[in-house]
Design a protein around this motif. Structure first.
Motif, PDB file in Angstrom:
ATOM      1  N   THR A  11      41.708  36.325  52.673  1.00 45.65           N
ATOM      2  CA  THR A  11      41.814  36.102  54.133  1.00 45.65           C
ATOM      3  C   THR A  11      42.219  37.391  55.055  1.00 45.65           C
ATOM      4  N   ARG A  12      42.383  37.420  56.187  1.00 46.41           N
ATOM      5  CA  ARG A  12      42.474  38.605  56.955  1.00 46.41           C
ATOM      6  C   ARG A  12      41.430  39.686  56.813  1.00 46.41           C
ATOM      7  N   ILE A  13      40.216  39.064  56.542  1.00 43.32           N
ATOM      8  CA  ILE A  13      39.135  39.930  56.588  1.00 43.32           C
ATOM      9  C   ILE A  13      37.883  39.093  57.579  1.00 43.32           C
ATOM     10  N   GLU A  14      36.805  39.653  57.895  1.00 46.04           N
ATOM     11  CA  GLU A  14      35.702  39.074  58.440  1.00 46.04           C
ATOM     12  C   GLU A  14      34.613  38.350  57.210  1.00 46.04           C
ATOM     13  N   GLY A  15      34.460  37.022  57.081  1.00 44.97           N
ATOM     14  CA  GLY A  15      33.587  36.664  56.296  1.00 44.97           C
ATOM     15  C   GLY A  15      34.147  36.033  55.034  1.00 44.97           C
ATOM     16  N   HIS A  16      33.449  35.653  54.193  1.00 40.91           N
ATOM     17  CA  HIS A  16      33.748  34.897  52.789  1.00 40.91           C
ATOM     18  C   HIS A  16      33.715  35.784  51.590  1.00 40.91           C
ATOM     19  N   LEU A  17      34.889  36.028  51.337  1.00 39.43           N
ATOM     20  CA  LEU A  17      34.889  37.121  49.843  1.00 39.43           C
ATOM     21  C   LEU A  17      35.476  36.358  48.876  1.00 39.43           C
ATOM     22  N   ARG A  18      35.107  36.471  47.515  1.00 41.91           N
ATOM     23  CA  ARG A  18      35.896  36.075  46.411  1.00 41.91           C
ATOM     24  C   ARG A  18      36.185  37.018  45.340  1.00 41.91           C
ATOM     25  N   ILE A  19      37.604  37.455  44.969  1.00 37.97           N
ATOM     26  CA  ILE A  19      37.695  38.340  44.240  1.00 37.97           C
ATOM     27  C   ILE A  19      38.262  37.733  43.040  1.00 37.97           C
ATOM     28  N   GLU A  20      37.836  38.159  41.613  1.00 33.94           N
ATOM     29  CA  GLU A  20      37.970  37.755  40.595  1.00 33.94           C
ATOM     30  C   GLU A  20      38.695  38.885  39.590  1.00 33.94           C
ATOM     31  N   VAL A  21      39.896  38.594  39.318  1.00 38.05           N
ATOM     32  CA  VAL A  21      40.420  39.971  38.376  1.00 38.05           C
ATOM     33  C   VAL A  21      41.126  39.097  36.752  1.00 38.05           C
ATOM     34  N   VAL A  22      41.117  40.104  36.002  1.00 38.67           N
ATOM     35  CA  VAL A  22      41.495  39.936  34.709  1.00 38.67           C
ATOM     36  C   VAL A  22      42.874  40.747  34.564  1.00 38.67           C
ATOM     37  N   PRO A  23      44.014  40.011  34.502  1.00 40.11           N
ATOM     38  CA  PRO A  23      45.295  40.968  34.528  1.00 40.11           C
ATOM     39  C   PRO A  23      45.676  41.087  32.792  1.00 40.11           C
ATOM     40  N   GLU A  24      46.329  42.127  32.623  1.00 36.07           N
ATOM     41  CA  GLU A  24      46.732  42.389  31.195  1.00 36.07           C
ATOM     42  C   GLU A  24      47.914  43.327  31.295  1.00 36.07           C
ATOM     43  N   ASN A  25      48.982  42.714  30.900  1.00 34.32           N
ATOM     44  CA  ASN A  25      50.367  43.650  30.824  1.00 34.32           C
ATOM     45  C   ASN A  25      50.830  44.149  32.089  1.00 34.32           C
ATOM     46  N   GLY A  26      50.653  43.355  33.240  1.00 32.24           N
ATOM     47  CA  GLY A  26      50.958  43.719  34.479  1.00 32.24           C
ATOM     48  C   GLY A  26      50.001  44.477  35.502  1.00 32.24           C
ATOM     49  N   TYR A  27      48.740  44.696  34.681  1.00 26.54           N
ATOM     50  CA  TYR A  27      47.627  45.577  35.575  1.00 26.54           C
ATOM     51  C   TYR A  27      46.637  44.684  35.502  1.00 26.54           C
ATOM     52  N   VAL A  28      45.603  45.074  36.164  1.00 24.58           N
ATOM     53  CA  VAL A  28      44.145  44.753  36.413  1.00 24.58           C
ATOM     54  C   VAL A  28      43.447  45.267  35.431  1.00 24.58           C
ATOM     55  N   LYS A  29      42.872  44.549  34.533  1.00 21.88           N
ATOM     56  CA  LYS A  29      41.929  45.215  33.481  1.00 21.88           C
ATOM     57  C   LYS A  29      40.477  45.106  33.593  1.00 21.88           C
ATOM     58  N   ASN A  30      39.899  43.844  34.582  1.00 28.28           N
ATOM     59  CA  ASN A  30      38.696  43.752  34.998  1.00 28.28           C
ATOM     60  C   ASN A  30      38.639  43.304  36.352  1.00 28.28           C
ATOM     61  N   ALA A  31      37.539  43.340  36.960  1.00 31.87           N
ATOM     62  CA  ALA A  31      37.474  42.833  38.392  1.00 31.87           C
ATOM     63  C   ALA A  31      35.979  42.611  38.640  1.00 31.87           C
ATOM     64  N   TYR A  32      35.827  41.560  39.519  1.00 33.91           N
ATOM     65  CA  TYR A  32      34.584  41.024  39.997  1.00 33.91           C
ATOM     66  C   TYR A  32      34.617  40.904  41.490  1.00 33.91           C
ATOM     67  N   SER A  33      33.551  41.427  42.239  1.00 30.33           N
ATOM     68  CA  SER A  33      33.599  41.155  43.862  1.00 30.33           C
ATOM     69  C   SER A  33      32.415  40.237  43.941  1.00 30.33           C
ATOM     70  N   SER A  34      32.746  39.142  44.679  1.00 31.38           N
ATOM     71  CA  SER A  34      31.528  38.247  44.985  1.00 31.38           C
ATOM     72  C   SER A  34      31.527  37.676  46.520  1.00 31.38           C
ATOM     73  N   ALA A  35      30.486  38.094  47.029  1.00 31.51           N
ATOM     74  CA  ALA A  35      30.303  37.635  48.697  1.00 31.51           C
ATOM     75  C   ALA A  35      29.606  36.215  48.506  1.00 31.51           C
ATOM     76  N   GLN A  36      30.223  35.473  49.449  1.00 34.67           N
ATOM     77  CA  GLN A  36      29.930  34.163  49.164  1.00 34.67           C
ATOM     78  C   GLN A  36      29.086  33.715  50.425  1.00 34.67           C
ATOM     79  N   MET A  37      28.355  34.497  51.077  1.00 36.50           N
ATOM     80  CA  MET A  37      27.498  34.331  52.303  1.00 36.50           C
ATOM     81  C   MET A  37      26.349  34.841  52.028  1.00 36.50           C
ATOM     82  N   TRP A  38      25.244  34.422  52.608  1.00 34.56           N
ATOM     83  CA  TRP A  38      23.826  34.900  52.483  1.00 34.56           C
ATOM     84  C   TRP A  38      23.514  35.269  53.935  1.00 34.56           C
TER      85      TRP A  38
END
Length: 575
Positions: A11-38
């Motif tokens: 939220t607090r953006i324009e449009g529909h965005l999905r962010i997926e992250v993999v945390p490990e030991n208090g930090y982000v190890k991996n991340a994926y950005s998925s735009a949910q509109m065409w």
């Protein structure tokens, strides 16, 4: 599968965005950005008149309106190699600057500051102490203990009513929040004041553009803003001086409130200057053209590779082959038919939604409606970060006087408030993107008034010309129109055949930044910037939002909506 943290929607953006992250030991190890509109505008425009495209494409978004209109007319003008009158350039430039000032103010105060500011904490503040703190780092006319007390009382009524309004559902009390109650009160006060100053900027756009959002005064070949100093119905001196007044008021807010606030908050969170760098290849295009051909600009463009400012290579004109020949988009991980990397003129836009069968991204499938723009460098297509940070770094590396002046001032202030030396590399970070955006706002607030003076001087010499009519040849022509929009490099690409649009593509800032991985597995800027980010409480991923918001996402620009069943969603009758 490693535990995932999914923010959907951001939220607090324009449009529909999905962010997926993999945390490990208090930090982000991996991340994926998925735009949910065409986005389907490319398909809608096929077969239409090039003169009309700008009216369609500025409906891509309700925020980034003028920018798409401008890139569109520039694209068609580029295909025709059509010069536009000087007055039209200046009017466009004032609109560009005023719209960006509105956008930058809104982004910091109303979309992203709440990632750093604990609203409820402000109720504990001492307004007298808050006034002294504010006076220590900024000279803003609307500070003062009585002002802060009034805002605190208003906020207390919100809280006691149980309805926080725009401040509801925040991560108040989160362990990553560290501002004092007094600094939080200062920020809340300026949040409310900023509502008025962003409005002043849009007023200037509306006077020149006919309305806001979705201006009405552009045309392939110039503008339709008639100039007649003796006519009340046209652009006359009364309207011009009102525009100047608005721009001067916005400039005062940017210089004396916005920029100092950004630097002060960055200094309080100085450890964050080490987070969020991500993709450190930078791309910006020149803007605010000072001639009719688009060969001289007030803001420079170019590329930087690997975060090394010595690699800077300028983009010099609207016809520069360095930009035009090297942009491409990849769809390996995007919900479009095929698996290719193509130049925008050679692209198609055929949606093919496959979803996420496992509920999460596994890194091998298609997972976003956003394509993956890439820039060819030494024979390889590489991701590029775009936005105010890119423009500021490119300008600084080229010795652009205004950029260098304000960057050096900002870094000096940051070093003083943070108690540690901050150099140009500190900007390559999450708070650095905010600082760069405020610096860009400083430059634009100065340059908006410069464009105004140049327009008035030219009209004063008796030149009222605003339009050069286009003429479309038989056969095929191609055009590229670019603009350094508030969120970064925007380009529209058209193929015109016998006076009709044969193909049309928009490669927008949030497509560059929100892009998924490409065919070589290279992350886009959102994804890369999250790696190594702290994440104290996975159930409340505030730190992830801080970095994503620093890019000012606009997913409506990157993509648009589609019903996956192919069913009609709504029918609108034009009266």
């Amino acid at each position: 599968m490693a535990k995932r943290v999914v923010i959907d929607p951001v939220t607090r953006i324009e449009g529909h965005l999905r962010i997926e992250v993999v945390p490990e030991n208090g930090y982000v190890k991996n991340a994926y950005s998925s735009a949910q509109m065409w986005r389907g505008l490319e398909v809608i425009l096929q077969g239409r008149n090039p003169d009309d495209a700008w009216m369609f494409v500025q409906r891509i978004c309700g925020v980034c309106t003028t920018v798409h209109a401008l890139a569109s007319v520039r694209s068609v003008e580029n295909a025709l190699q059509l010069e536009i009158p000087y007055n039209a350039q200046m009017i466009r430039n004032i609109i560009i600057a005023a719209h960006a000032l509105h956008d930058h103010i809104v982004h910091f105060y109303h979309l992203s500051a709440l990632d750093w500011v604990d609203i409820v904490s402000a109720l504990k503040a001492d307004p007298q102490k808050a006034a002294k703190i504010a006076e220590s780092y900024q000279d803003w006319k609307l500070n003062g203990a009585s002002v802060f007390k009034a805002v605190q009382d208003k906020l207390r009524k919100f809280v006691e009513s149980g309805q926080l309004g725009p401040f509801a559902n925040g991560y108040w009390g989160h362990p990553a929040m560290k501002l004092s109650p007094e600094v939080n009160l200062i920020a809340v006060t300026h949040y409310l004041q900023a509502l008025d100053y962003q409005r002043k900027a849009t007023q200037a756009v509306a006077i020149l553009g006919g309305k806001f959002p979705h201006i009405q005064n552009l045309a392939v070949g110039g503008v339709s803003t008639a100039i007649n100093l003796d006519n009340e119905a046209t652009l006359n001196m009364e309207r011009l001086y009102y525009i100047k007044q608005l721009l001067e008021e916005v400039r005062e807010f940017v210089h004396n409130c916005y920029l100092p606030d950004v630097i002060a908050i960055s200094a309080f969170y100085k450890e964050w200057l080490n987070y969020g760098r991500g993709v450190d290849n930078y791309l910006a295009v020149p803007d605010l053209p000072q001639d009719t051909k688009g060969e001289v600009f007030d803001l420079p463009g170019g590329t930087i590779i690997g975060g090394n400012l010595s690699t800077v290579k300028p983009i010099k004109s609207f016809n520069d082959p360095y930009f035009i020949n090297n942009v491409a988009e990849n769809i390996t991980h995007s919900w479009y038919k095929g698996d290719w990397t193509r130049h925008p003129w050679e692209e198609d836009t055929i949606p093919e939604y496959t979803g996420m069968p496992g509920g999460y991204v596994d890194g091998n499938e298609k997972y976003s409606w956003s394509k993956a723009p890439r820039f060819r460098h030494n024979g390889n297509y590489i991701p590029m970060q775009v936005g105010p940070l890119a423009q500021v770094l490119v300008g600084y590396a080229q010795g652009h006087k205004l950029t260098k002046k304000y960057v050096d001032q900002a870094l000096s202030m940051l070093s003083s408030l943070a108690g540690t030396k901050a150099d140009i590399n500190a900007l390559q970070s999450t708070p650095g993107r905010h600082i760069a955006r405020a610096i860009r706002a400083q430059m634009l607030s100065d340059l908006a008034l410069k464009q105004w003076e140049q327009l008035v001087d030219n009209v004063g010499r008796g030149d009222y010309e605003i339009f050069n009519p286009p003429s479309y040849p038989a056969g095929e022509i191609k055009g590229c129109g670019f603009h350094e929009a508030p969120r970064g490099t925007l380009s529209h690409w058209c193929v015109i055949e016998n006076g009709k649009l044969k193909n049309y593509q928009a490669v927008v800032p949030s497509t560059w930044n929100a892009s998924p991985r490409d065919g070589k597995g290279q992350m886009g800027p959102y994804e890369a910037s999250l790696i190594g980010n702290p994440i104290a409480e996975p159930e409340k991923p505030l730190e992830v939002l801080r970095t994503v918001h620093s890019f000012d996402p606009c997913i409506a620009c990157a993509v648009h909506m589609v019903d996956t069943e192919g069913e009609e969603i709504v029918k609108v009758k034009a009266l």
